[in-house]
Design a protein around this motif. Structure first.
Motif, PDB file in Angstrom:
ATOM      1  N   LYS A  73      47.459 -35.255 -17.482  1.00 27.69           N
ATOM      2  CA  LYS A  73      47.260 -35.104 -16.944  1.00 27.69           C
ATOM      3  C   LYS A  73      47.516 -33.176 -17.324  1.00 27.69           C
ATOM      4  O   LYS A  73      46.353 -32.557 -15.846  1.00 27.69           O
ATOM      5  CB  LYS A  73      47.701 -35.994 -15.659  1.00 27.69           C
TER       6      LYS A  73
ATOM      7  N   MET B 249      35.016 -36.224 -13.703  1.00 32.36           N
ATOM      8  CA  MET B 249      35.634 -35.412 -12.687  1.00 32.36           C
ATOM      9  C   MET B 249      37.122 -36.134 -12.510  1.00 32.36           C
ATOM     10  O   MET B 249      38.309 -36.017 -12.101  1.00 32.36           O
ATOM     11  CB  MET B 249      34.897 -35.536 -11.529  1.00 32.36           C
ATOM     12  N   HIS B 250      37.080 -37.683 -12.747  1.00 33.88           N
ATOM     13  CA  HIS B 250      37.697 -38.637 -12.387  1.00 33.88           C
ATOM     14  C   HIS B 250      38.265 -39.741 -13.553  1.00 33.88           C
ATOM     15  O   HIS B 250      37.800 -40.978 -13.816  1.00 33.88           O
ATOM     16  CB  HIS B 250      37.250 -39.525 -11.025  1.00 33.88           C
TER      17      HIS B 250
ATOM     18  N   ALA C 130      40.279 -42.277 -16.251  1.00 34.65           N
ATOM     19  CA  ALA C 130      41.120 -43.020 -15.664  1.00 34.65           C
ATOM     20  C   ALA C 130      42.775 -42.839 -16.209  1.00 34.65           C
ATOM     21  O   ALA C 130      43.454 -43.683 -15.082  1.00 34.65           O
ATOM     22  CB  ALA C 130      41.019 -44.440 -16.342  1.00 34.65           C
TER      23      ALA C 130
ATOM     24  N   TRP D  10      33.349 -30.753  -7.633  1.00 34.89           N
ATOM     25  CA  TRP D  10      34.371 -30.958  -8.709  1.00 34.89           C
ATOM     26  C   TRP D  10      35.404 -29.615  -8.255  1.00 34.89           C
ATOM     27  O   TRP D  10      34.272 -28.491  -7.377  1.00 34.89           O
ATOM     28  CB  TRP D  10      34.044 -30.600  -9.891  1.00 34.89           C
TER      29      TRP D  10
ATOM     30  N   ASP E 170      31.203 -38.328 -13.599  1.00 31.56           N
ATOM     31  CA  ASP E 170      32.469 -39.111 -12.781  1.00 31.56           C
ATOM     32  C   ASP E 170      33.739 -39.580 -13.365  1.00 31.56           C
ATOM     33  O   ASP E 170      34.154 -39.241 -12.912  1.00 31.56           O
ATOM     34  CB  ASP E 170      31.545 -40.622 -12.146  1.00 31.56           C
TER      35      ASP E 170
ATOM     36  N   TYR F 131      44.957 -31.434 -18.124  1.00 31.59           N
ATOM     37  CA  TYR F 131      43.278 -31.957 -17.726  1.00 31.59           C
ATOM     38  C   TYR F 131      43.494 -31.129 -16.378  1.00 31.59           C
ATOM     39  O   TYR F 131      42.895 -29.968 -16.125  1.00 31.59           O
ATOM     40  CB  TYR F 131      43.297 -33.457 -17.470  1.00 31.59           C
ATOM     41  N   ASP F 132      44.731 -31.001 -16.042  1.00 36.32           N
ATOM     42  CA  ASP F 132      44.381 -29.949 -14.338  1.00 36.32           C
ATOM     43  C   ASP F 132      44.823 -28.517 -14.420  1.00 36.32           C
ATOM     44  O   ASP F 132      43.799 -28.022 -13.489  1.00 36.32           O
ATOM     45  CB  ASP F 132      45.885 -30.872 -13.742  1.00 36.32           C
TER      46      ASP F 132
ATOM     47  N   SER G 267      36.548 -44.108 -16.888  1.00 40.44           N
ATOM     48  CA  SER G 267      36.596 -42.679 -14.936  1.00 40.44           C
ATOM     49  C   SER G 267      37.482 -44.231 -14.091  1.00 40.44           C
ATOM     50  O   SER G 267      37.720 -45.468 -14.257  1.00 40.44           O
ATOM     51  CB  SER G 267      35.774 -43.260 -14.359  1.00 40.44           C
ATOM     52  N   ALA G 268      37.625 -43.597 -13.226  1.00 43.41           N
ATOM     53  CA  ALA G 268      38.347 -44.600 -12.584  1.00 43.41           C
ATOM     54  C   ALA G 268      37.708 -45.411 -11.475  1.00 43.41           C
ATOM     55  O   ALA G 268      38.192 -46.870 -11.655  1.00 43.41           O
ATOM     56  CB  ALA G 268      38.783 -43.776 -11.111  1.00 43.41           C
ATOM     57  N   SER G 269      36.473 -45.933 -11.653  1.00 45.51           N
ATOM     58  CA  SER G 269      35.985 -46.456 -11.811  1.00 45.51           C
ATOM     59  C   SER G 269      35.186 -47.241 -12.686  1.00 45.51           C
ATOM     60  O   SER G 269      34.668 -48.656 -12.325  1.00 45.51           O
ATOM     61  CB  SER G 269      34.624 -46.145 -10.344  1.00 45.51           C
TER      62      SER G 269
END
Length: 464
Positions: free
Chosen positions: A210, A146-147, A149, A246, A143, A213-214, A95-97
């Motif tokens: 992406k 939804m997010h 990376a 979400w 995470d 995904y979207d 994920s982004a984190s």
């Protein structure tokens, strides 16, 4: 000395007599499998459309979680084959984190791991951890879902992995047969697209992943399954807090499959091949239809088990093949039956003739009740075993959700298996398993196969 020898002789005689007696005795009959009782479940739907199902199961302090999003290869365009797989591999990078290494380490400290898998109809994020960490696992999976990376530095590596996989699979006769069978049965449809070209894989970019995904991911297409030992309040809170933000995303929408019928014979040439890969099948009813379960029992009897008729015929009796297998293959509102086998080249025609004979015998002669009972015991017992693990329960719940079935499909399944009669099997074989309507794909030496097919077709005409 004589006394000792006599005692020994007597003991040996009794032992051998007992062994011979034991060999003549049939083992006691096993008890019939009991009906499956679905454990109590807690179902909830968030305002954004995401649904969750919690099932307390077992005594081991462990929890299995699956986040299933209803999108996969079926939502790819004609020039996007495996784009869903590429997207799934990028999602698996963290994920982004949390990058992939940090993610793996964090979940490992919980006593588990996280996996992302892509299939025709679904993309799944799943993991199993110790019960005390279950709410934290929910947060981690949310995470990642939804997010994601989408790390640009991994794009080339992941595409190369897909290329290597493509090269290996396309070299395998069984995969070649499956690809041609799919194209023939479902022409110009997502259900019939099996392999991409290398040019397609080369064209995939971070932006394309992406965009996929979207377009296809979101809360409305997602179901969260939790099975094991857990605190219900803590798990419900974790799901609500983690997934509530979400976006709704697209509604569930699967394309309708339009199978072709009366498919031709397709031959893929492998000069000098010592064996032929055979794939033979046709479209049948899907799980939403009332007779689907009875047709599954019919398949198990015909070719879907080690004790099936086709297996006994061309493997045990004739020795034409080592591993024939028939199966029902279900997609959303679409299903097909297929028999697969790798047979010696010189016995290709004879193998097909025996398969056609077994189908015809099933259509014209009532099944012996004792034979049917053995198949029903196998089918019912296998079903009960499938429900003995958290993953098994998730798979069953996901199956009825995907196909729009009620809980009674599971709770009554054993009972309904034993309700199938010889007359029902005969009728279903006549209605759905018509040999003359089947698509046939052969991968092998074409020169030999042309001769084999000519003799097979002549034999078929004589048998009609």
């Amino acid at each position: 000395m004589r006394t000792s020898l006599s005692v020994y002789t007597l003991a040996l005689t009794l032992l051998l007599t007992g062994a011979a007696f034991a060999q003549k005795q049939s083992p006691p009959p096993g008890s019939a499998p009991h009906d499956f009782k679905l454990p109590a479940k807690k179902v909830n739907t968030l305002p954004n459309g995401l649904r969750s199902t919690l099932v307390e199961y077992g005594v081991t302090p462990k929890v299995t979680v699956s986040v299933i999003i209803k999108t996969g290869n079926v939502h790819e365009g004609a020039n996007e084959v495996w784009l869903a797989d590429f997207t799934g591999k990028l999602i698996n990078e963290g994920s982004a984190s949390l990058d992939s290494k940090a993610l793996a380490k964090k979940v490992a400290l919980m006593g588990g791991e996280v996996n992302v898998t892509t299939a025709l109809n679904q993309t799944t994020l799943s993991g199993s951890v110790l019960s005390e960490y279950a709410p934290e696992l929910i947060k981690v999976l949310a995470d990642v879902a939804m997010h994601p990376a989408f790390p640009a530095k991994e794009v080339d590596r992941l595409k190369n992995d897909l290329k290597r996989g493509l090269s290996v699979q396309k070299s395998i006769p069984q995969s070649q047969a499956f690809e041609r069978f799919g194209k023939t049965l479902y022409p110009d449809q997502p259900y019939g697209r099996y392999f991409p070209t290398e040019a397609m894989l080369d064209s995939y970019t971070l932006e394309k992943a992406k965009a996929f995904y979207d377009k296809n991911f979101g809360a409305q297409r997602t179901v969260v399954y939790v099975v094991g030992k857990f605190d219900e309040g803590a798990m419900t809170k974790a799901i609500d807090e983690s997934f509530a933000p979400w976006q709704k995303g697209p509604a569930v929408d699967y394309p309708v499959a339009k199978p072709a019928r009366n498919g031709p014979v397709e031959i893929i040439d492998r000069p000098g091949a010592p064996q032929t890969t055979v794939m033979l099948g046709l479209p049948v009813i899907d799980p939403s239809q009332p007779d689907y379960l009875a047709l599954q029992v019919t398949n198990t009897l015909l070719g879907g088990s080690f004790i099936s008729r086709i297996t006994s015929n061309i493997r045990e009796d004739k020795g034409y093949t080592y591993s024939p297998y028939a199966s029902m293959n279900a997609n959303v509102k679409a299903a097909y039956w297929a028999e697969r086998a790798d047979v010696t080249t010189e016995h290709t025609g004879a193998s097909l003739q025996e398969i056609s004979k077994e189908i015809k015998r099933l259509q014209t002669e009532p099944v012996d009740k004792k034979e049917l009972e053995g198949i029903q015991n196998f089918e019912a017992g296998n079903f009960v075993l499938q429900n003995s693990t958290p993953n098994g329960i998730i798979n069953q719940l996901n199956f009825i959700d995907l196909h729009g079935l009620g809980d009674d499909y599971l709770s009554n399944r054993v009972k309904n298996i034993y309700a199938v009669t010889p007359e029902k099997i005969q009728g279903l074989a006549r209605e759905y398993l018509k040999y003359e309507n089947m698509t046939l794909v052969l991968v092998g030496d074409k020169k030999q196969l042309d001769k084999q097919m000519k003799s097979h077709e002549e034999a078929l005409k004589k048998s009609r």
